[in-house]
Design a protein around this motif. Structure first.
Motif, PDB file in Angstrom:
ATOM      1  N   ASP A 194     -44.134 -19.743  -7.645  1.00  0.00           N
ATOM      2  CA  ASP A 194     -44.476 -20.718  -6.611  1.00  0.00           C
ATOM      3  C   ASP A 194     -43.941 -20.315  -5.239  1.00  0.00           C
ATOM      4  O   ASP A 194     -43.423 -21.131  -4.483  1.00  0.00           O
ATOM      5  CB  ASP A 194     -43.917 -22.085  -6.998  1.00  0.00           C
ATOM      6  CG  ASP A 194     -42.421 -22.046  -7.292  1.00  0.00           C
ATOM      7  OD1 ASP A 194     -41.880 -20.932  -7.436  1.00  0.00           O
ATOM      8  OD2 ASP A 194     -41.816 -23.124  -7.387  1.00  0.00           O
ATOM      9  N   ASP A 231     -44.724 -18.277  -1.483  1.00  0.00           N
ATOM     10  CA  ASP A 231     -45.678 -17.592  -0.615  1.00  0.00           C
ATOM     11  C   ASP A 231     -45.100 -16.241  -0.210  1.00  0.00           C
ATOM     12  O   ASP A 231     -43.942 -15.912  -0.510  1.00  0.00           O
ATOM     13  CB  ASP A 231     -46.035 -18.453   0.601  1.00  0.00           C
ATOM     14  CG  ASP A 231     -44.824 -18.803   1.461  1.00  0.00           C
ATOM     15  OD1 ASP A 231     -43.897 -17.971   1.561  1.00  0.00           O
ATOM     16  OD2 ASP A 231     -44.793 -19.919   2.028  1.00  0.00           O
ATOM     17  N   GLU A 232     -45.894 -15.463   0.486  1.00  0.00           N
ATOM     18  CA  GLU A 232     -45.508 -14.085   0.794  1.00  0.00           C
ATOM     19  C   GLU A 232     -44.234 -14.020   1.627  1.00  0.00           C
ATOM     20  O   GLU A 232     -43.374 -13.142   1.426  1.00  0.00           O
ATOM     21  CB  GLU A 232     -46.652 -13.373   1.515  1.00  0.00           C
ATOM     22  CG  GLU A 232     -46.394 -11.898   1.799  1.00  0.00           C
ATOM     23  CD  GLU A 232     -46.116 -11.095   0.530  1.00  0.00           C
ATOM     24  OE1 GLU A 232     -45.343 -10.110   0.626  1.00  0.00           O
ATOM     25  OE2 GLU A 232     -46.643 -11.453  -0.551  1.00  0.00           O
TER      26      GLU A 232
END
Length: 345
Positions: free
Chosen positions: A2, A4-5
Motif C-alpha cells: 500500500d 506509492d512510488e
C-alpha cells in the motif's frame, strides 16, 4: 503493498542509510544525500505517514526514524537491489570450498561456516549432512566362521558401520549369501529413516526357511542403522555480534551468546528442508530468543537430496542483499563440491 512510488523511495533510502550507519535517519539527511527531487519538508511528511502505517519507528522524540520489522520486510521483498559479489569474494568462496574438499566432509562444512562468517561478519551455523537422509548403498554379511557373522552397512554418503552377530546355530555360506541378497534387494536405495517396521516385516516374508537366523541378524542390522547419527552443527563468528551497536548492552549480548550454547535450539532454527532461501526478520522468528535478530536460512544438497542447512544470524539491521548473494554463491559451490566428493567415494 500500500505504498506509492514516493513513499517507496523514501523508505528504501532510509533503510539503506540506517543499515550503513546504525543512526536514526532524518528528513534532512535524506534530502542531502539521495537527491530524490523533493524537499526536506515533503520527506518529513512522507516519513510521518510511513510511521503511521507501521513501516518506521521513532526511537526518541525529535530524533530521526528507524525501520520497523514491517519496514524491513517490504524492503527485502520489494525494494532492495540485488548485489553482485566481487571477483575476489567469489574466488575466496570457491577456493575455500574446493581446498577443503580435498580433506574430509567435516573439514568442508567447518571451512564453509568459517568463510561465511568472515564474508558476512555475522554469526553462521552450518549442519553437517544428516545421515538419516542417506540411503543404503550396500549391505554385506561376512561369515567369520559358521557361528559368527559381521554385518556391514554402507550408505551413499560413504558412511560404513559394522557389527558382529553371534548366531545360536551354524549357517552355511549358501544360506548367508541368500539372506544377503534378499536384504540388498529390499533395502538398497531406501533412506535410513524409511526403513521402518513395515519394511522389515516385508523382508521377513521373503526369507521363508531362514527366519530363525534372519531374526538374529535383523536386530543388529537395525542397530547399525540407528547409530548413524545426524552429524554436527558448526558455529562460527559468535563474537561478531559485538561489532554492532545494537548489542552494546551487555545483558543483550549475553542473552544472544547464551542462545548459541544450546545445540538443540540451533538445530530447530535450521530444521526446515525447504530448498528456498528464507528470511525471518525480528518478531517473524517463532523463537522468542532471537526476536531482536534476523535469520536467513537455506539448504544444501548432495545430488538431488537436501542433506543440510546453513543459517546466518545478525541484527535486523542486516546487509540483506549482500548476505543473500553470498549464500547463493556458497550453496552453488558447496553442492557441486559435495556431490563430486560423494561420487568419488
Amino acid at each position: 503493498m500500500d505504498l506509492d512510488e514516493r513513499k517507496r523511495q523514501v523508505l528504501k533510502v532510509l533503510i539503506s542509510d540506517y543499515i550503513t550507519t546504525a543512526e536514526p535517519v532524518g528528513s534532512r539527511t535524506i534530502a542531502k544525500r539521495y537527491g530524490l527531487g523533493i524537499s526536506s519538508a515533503t520527506i518529513r511528511n512522507e516519513m510521518a505517514d510511513l510511521e503511521d502505517m507501521g513501516y518506521l519507528e521513532q526511537p526518541h522524540t525529535s530524533a530521526g526514524r528507524i525501520p520497523s520489522d514491517k519496514g524491513y520486510r517490504v524492503y527485502v521483498d520489494h525494494l532492495m537491489n540485488a548485489q553482485k559479489l566481487t571477483k575476489e569474494e567469489i574466488d575466496l568462496i570457491q577456493n575455500s570450498i574446493y581446498k577443503a574438499a580435498l580433506g574430509e566432509i567435516d573439514k568442508i562444512i567447518k571451512e564453509t561456516s568459517k568463510v561465511l562468517s568472515i564474508l558476512t561478519n555475522y554469526t553462521t551455523l552450518v549442519t553437517s549432512p544428516q545421515a538419516k537422509k542417506s540411503s543404503v548403498k550396500h549391505i554385506q554379511l561376512i561369515a567369520v566362521d559358521s557361528m559368527n557373522v559381521v554385518v556391514i552397512v554402507v550408505t551413499n554418503f560413504g558412511t560404513v558401520k559394522n557389527s558382529m552377530v553371534k548366531l545360536s546355530q551354524p549357517i552355511t555360506s549358501e544360506k548367508l549369501a541368500t539372506i544377503n541378497n534378499i536384504l540388498n534387494d529390499k533395502l538398497k536405495g531406501l533412506t535410513i529413516e524409511e526403513i521402518n517396521l513395515n519394511i522389515i516385516s516385508d523382508v521377513q516374508r521373503n526369507v521363508v526357511g531362514y527366519n530363525e537366523i534372519f531374526n538374529e541378524i535383523i536386530p543388529i542390522l537395525c542397530e547399525s542403522l540407528n547409530i548413524i547419527d545426524d552429524g554436527d552443527i558448526y558455529l562460527e563468528g559468535s563474537s561478531n555480534i559485538f561489532n554492532y551497536p545494537e548489542y552494546n548492552a551487555i545483558d543483550k549480548a549475553k542473552a544472544f551468546l547464551s542462545v548459541l550454547d544450546k545445540k538443540d535450539f540451533l538445530y530447530k532454527l535450521l530444521s526446515s528442508e525447504d530448498e528456498n532461501t528464507k528470511i525471518f526478520i525480528g518478531h517473524e522468528n517463532e523463537h522468542i530468543e532471537i526476536k531482536d535478530c534476523s535469520l536467513i536460512t537455506t539448504t544444501y544438497k548432495i545430488g538431488d537430496n537436501v542433506v543440510g542447512s546453513i543459517g546466518i544470524i545478525g541484527p535486523t539491521r542486516m546487509y540483506y542483499s549482500k548476505v543473500l548473494a553470498i549464500l547463493q554463491c556458497f550453496r552453488s559451490y558447496l553442492n557441486d563440491a559435495l556431490t563430486s566428493y560423494y561420487n568419488d567415494k
